[in-house]
Design an enzyme around this catalytic site. Structure first.
Site, PDB file in Angstrom:
ATOM      1  CG  ASP A  74      22.866  -0.921 -72.090  1.00 44.63           C
ATOM      2  OD1 ASP A  74      22.330  -1.292 -71.024  1.00 44.63           O
ATOM      3  OD2 ASP A  74      23.160  -1.701 -73.012  1.00 44.63           O
ATOM      4  CG  ASN A 101      10.498   3.382 -65.956  1.00 46.13           C
ATOM      5  OD1 ASN A 101       9.475   2.842 -65.568  1.00 46.13           O
ATOM      6  ND2 ASN A 101      10.834   3.419 -67.249  1.00 46.13           N
ATOM      7  CE1 TYR A 158      10.593  -7.205 -64.312  1.00 44.69           C
ATOM      8  CE2 TYR A 158       8.778  -8.112 -63.025  1.00 44.69           C
ATOM      9  CZ  TYR A 158       9.348  -7.061 -63.723  1.00 44.69           C
ATOM     10  OH  TYR A 158       8.673  -5.867 -63.830  1.00 44.69           O
TER      11      TYR A 158
HETATM   12  N1  LIG Z   1       4.245  -3.138 -67.578  1.00 43.64           N
HETATM   13  C1  LIG Z   1       4.004  -3.718 -66.417  1.00 43.64           C
HETATM   14  O1  LIG Z   1       2.964  -4.358 -66.239  1.00 43.64           O
HETATM   15  C2  LIG Z   1       4.979  -3.587 -65.285  1.00 43.64           C
HETATM   16  C3  LIG Z   1       4.608  -4.160 -64.071  1.00 43.64           C
HETATM   17  C4  LIG Z   1       5.465  -4.045 -62.975  1.00 43.64           C
HETATM   18  C5  LIG Z   1       6.667  -3.390 -63.120  1.00 43.64           C
HETATM   19  N2  LIG Z   1       7.020  -2.850 -64.301  1.00 43.64           N
HETATM   20  C6  LIG Z   1       8.303  -2.169 -64.373  1.00 43.64           C
HETATM   21  O2  LIG Z   1       8.148  -0.863 -64.880  1.00 43.64           O
HETATM   22  C7  LIG Z   1       9.320  -0.474 -65.587  1.00 43.64           C
HETATM   23  C8  LIG Z   1       8.943  -0.022 -66.988  1.00 43.64           C
HETATM   24  O3  LIG Z   1       8.290  -1.098 -67.630  1.00 43.64           O
HETATM   25  P1  LIG Z   1       7.464  -0.946 -68.996  1.00 43.64           P
HETATM   26  O4  LIG Z   1       6.311  -1.822 -68.886  1.00 43.64           O
HETATM   27  O5  LIG Z   1       7.288   0.472 -69.319  1.00 43.64           O
HETATM   28  O6  LIG Z   1       8.496  -1.647 -69.991  1.00 43.64           O
HETATM   29  P2  LIG Z   1       8.813  -1.384 -71.521  1.00 43.64           P
HETATM   30  O7  LIG Z   1       7.617  -0.813 -72.210  1.00 43.64           O
HETATM   31  O8  LIG Z   1       9.370  -2.668 -72.010  1.00 43.64           O
HETATM   32  O9  LIG Z   1       9.952  -0.258 -71.467  1.00 43.64           O
HETATM   33  C9  LIG Z   1      11.147  -0.545 -70.838  1.00 43.64           C
HETATM   34  C10 LIG Z   1      11.973   0.717 -70.794  1.00 43.64           C
HETATM   35  O10 LIG Z   1      13.203   0.414 -70.131  1.00 43.64           O
HETATM   36  C11 LIG Z   1      14.289   0.738 -70.987  1.00 43.64           C
HETATM   37  N3  LIG Z   1      15.401  -0.198 -70.818  1.00 43.64           N
HETATM   38  C12 LIG Z   1      15.369  -1.536 -70.821  1.00 43.64           C
HETATM   39  N4  LIG Z   1      16.604  -2.047 -70.661  1.00 43.64           N
HETATM   40  C13 LIG Z   1      17.441  -0.974 -70.544  1.00 43.64           C
HETATM   41  C14 LIG Z   1      18.839  -0.837 -70.384  1.00 43.64           C
HETATM   42  N5  LIG Z   1      19.655  -1.895 -70.277  1.00 43.64           N
HETATM   43  N6  LIG Z   1      19.352   0.405 -70.298  1.00 43.64           N
HETATM   44  C15 LIG Z   1      18.550   1.475 -70.386  1.00 43.64           C
HETATM   45  N7  LIG Z   1      17.227   1.423 -70.570  1.00 43.64           N
HETATM   46  C16 LIG Z   1      16.673   0.199 -70.659  1.00 43.64           C
HETATM   47  C17 LIG Z   1      13.703   0.642 -72.387  1.00 43.64           C
HETATM   48  O11 LIG Z   1      14.502   1.404 -73.262  1.00 43.64           O
HETATM   49  P3  LIG Z   1      14.805   0.891 -74.775  1.00 43.64           P
HETATM   50  O12 LIG Z   1      13.773   1.524 -75.619  1.00 43.64           O
HETATM   51  O13 LIG Z   1      16.178   1.386 -75.016  1.00 43.64           O
HETATM   52  O14 LIG Z   1      14.684  -0.589 -74.767  1.00 43.64           O
HETATM   53  C18 LIG Z   1      12.324   1.222 -72.168  1.00 43.64           C
HETATM   54  O15 LIG Z   1      12.367   2.626 -72.147  1.00 43.64           O
HETATM   55  C19 LIG Z   1      10.250  -1.675 -65.567  1.00 43.64           C
HETATM   56  O16 LIG Z   1      11.180  -1.541 -64.527  1.00 43.64           O
HETATM   57  C20 LIG Z   1       9.305  -2.817 -65.284  1.00 43.64           C
HETATM   58  O17 LIG Z   1       9.974  -3.890 -64.668  1.00 43.64           O
HETATM   59  C21 LIG Z   1       6.194  -2.948 -65.404  1.00 43.64           C
END
Ligand SMILES: NC(=O)c1ccc[n+]([C@@H]2O[C@H](COP(=O)([O-])OP(=O)(O)OC[C@H]3O[C@@H](n4cnc5c(N)ncnc54)[C@H](OP(=O)(O)O)[C@@H]3O)[C@@H](O)[C@H]2O)c1
Lengths: 77, 233
Positions: free
Chosen positions: B53, B78, B143
């Site tokens: 975490d 990530n 954010y």
């Molecule tokens: N999706 C988009 O459109 C988008 C756009 C721009 C940027 N991003 C960025 O891309 C990255 C991944 O996003 P995503 O869309 O794949 O999000 P997601 O599907 O919600 O997955 C988030 C990931 O981060 C992990 N996580 C969250 N909080 C954590 C913590 N405190 N400690 C350790 N792990 C943690 C989660 O693990 P758990 O399973 O343990 O929760 C999960 O593996 C993020 O940084 C996000 O801001 C996403």
């Protein structure tokens, strides 16, 4: 004394690629031996590893010469 | 294989999972994390998983040993969260949680890997930020501040570590189809994207592959945008 000194000189020469003959106890890492700021941090890391010590950041800042390194290591091991 | 050990935070789902799968396919050895490692629904001979975490100091400290044993050359920061709300309704807790995870988490995990990279005189740090950090987005003051912070962190660290052959870059995705954007992505948004579709996790993963490889040797301190053209400067 001389054992620590030899080790410190060796580490410094390796890290900064300088010649042993150019190093004296008063040599300053930055002013005399051409270290940049990251070199000084890496030197402290190398001392910690070699002598199995942990040098606190605020004290590491004062380790700027061969002599200050040797003194710190001797006083703390 | 040289320079092929990668840590990916948040590797169990979404973009992180896409990154892990494509790195594995390219022959990398991957240590992937999420908060509960039993949530990984896939496995591979070159994949190990760990609980982490990034917002919790004790958990980060416990992860230190895994990092030291693994000796990573590449770090993909990530993991990230959103807690969207209009500024007037945003609680201090929601502000702090997002900054603590997305920005402070990157600081803490990067700290764990840099010493080893310095010693080995090679490293790649790739931070996943967001276009929200440079274009702004209503409901995302927390954010976008965190992601702009990640981009700025990237530039300063790139300057500090460049002389040791460690590159630091960030990737700013636009709208990518994951849990994070579920229920957010609608036709109105798609219409604004020049490529007329949302992104796939593979669209981000392929850039991670490139930045991890020797092909990207001369690129550092940059924020590379993967958004179908949504945000153009
Ligand atoms: N999706 C988009 O459109 C988008 C756009 C721009 C940027 N991003 C960025 O891309 C990255 C991944 O996003 P995503 O869309 O794949 O999000 P997601 O599907 O919600 O997955 C988030 C990931 O981060 C992990 N996580 C969250 N909080 C954590 C913590 N405190 N400690 C350790 N792990 C943690 C989660 O693990 P758990 O399973 O343990 O929760 C999960 O593996 C993020 O940084 C996000 O801001 C996403």
């Amino acid at each position: 004394m001389s054992e620590v000194l030899d080790k410190v000189v060796e580490i410094v020469c390796n890290q900064l690629t300088v010649n042993k003959d150019d190093v004296t106890p008063d040599s300053s890492f930055v002013e005399d031996l051409g270290a940049d700021s990251l070199d000084t941090v890496e030197l402290v890391m190398a001392f910690e590893e070699e002598f199995g010590l942990e040098i606190p950041d605020d004290e590491a800042e004062n380790i700027t010469t061969i002599k200050s390194a040797v003194d710190w290591i001797q006083n703390n091991s | 294989m040289a320079n092929k050990k990668v840590i990916v935070t948040g590797g169990n789902r979404g973009i992180g999972k896409g990154i892990v799968l494509s790195l594995l396919e390219c022959g990398y050895e991957v240590l992937a994390t999420c908060r509960d490692a039993s949530n990984f629904d896939f496995s591979h001979e070159n994949l190990s998983v760990a609980n982490l975490d990034i917002s919790d100091d004790a958990s980060v400290e416990a992860f230190r040993i895994s990092v030291e044993e693994f000796e990573p050359n590449i770090l993909i920061n990530n993991a990230g969260i959103t807690k969207d709300n209009l500024f007037l309704r945003m609680s201090e807790d929601d502000w702090n949680e997002v900054i603590n995870t997305n920005l402070n988490g990157v600081f803490k995990i990067t700290k764990l890997v840099v010493k080893g990279m310095l010693k080995r005189r090679w490293g790649r740090i790739i931070n996943i930020s967001s276009i929200s950090g440079s274009m702004g987005n209503p409901g995302q003051t927390n954010y976008s501040a965190s992601k702009a912070g990640v981009d700025a962190f990237t530039r300063s660290l790139a300057k500090e570590l460049g002389s040791r052959n460690i590159t630091v870059n960030s990737i700013a995705p636009g709208f990518i189809e994951t849990d994070m954007t579920e229920g957010v992505l609608d036709q109105e948004i798609i219409d604004k994207i020049p490529l007329k579709r949302a992104g796939k996790v593979e669209d981000v993963a392929s850039l991670v592959n490139f930045l991890s490889s020797e092909e990207s040797n001369y690129i550092t301190g940059q924020t590379l945008v993967v958004d179908g053209g949504l945000f153009m400067k």
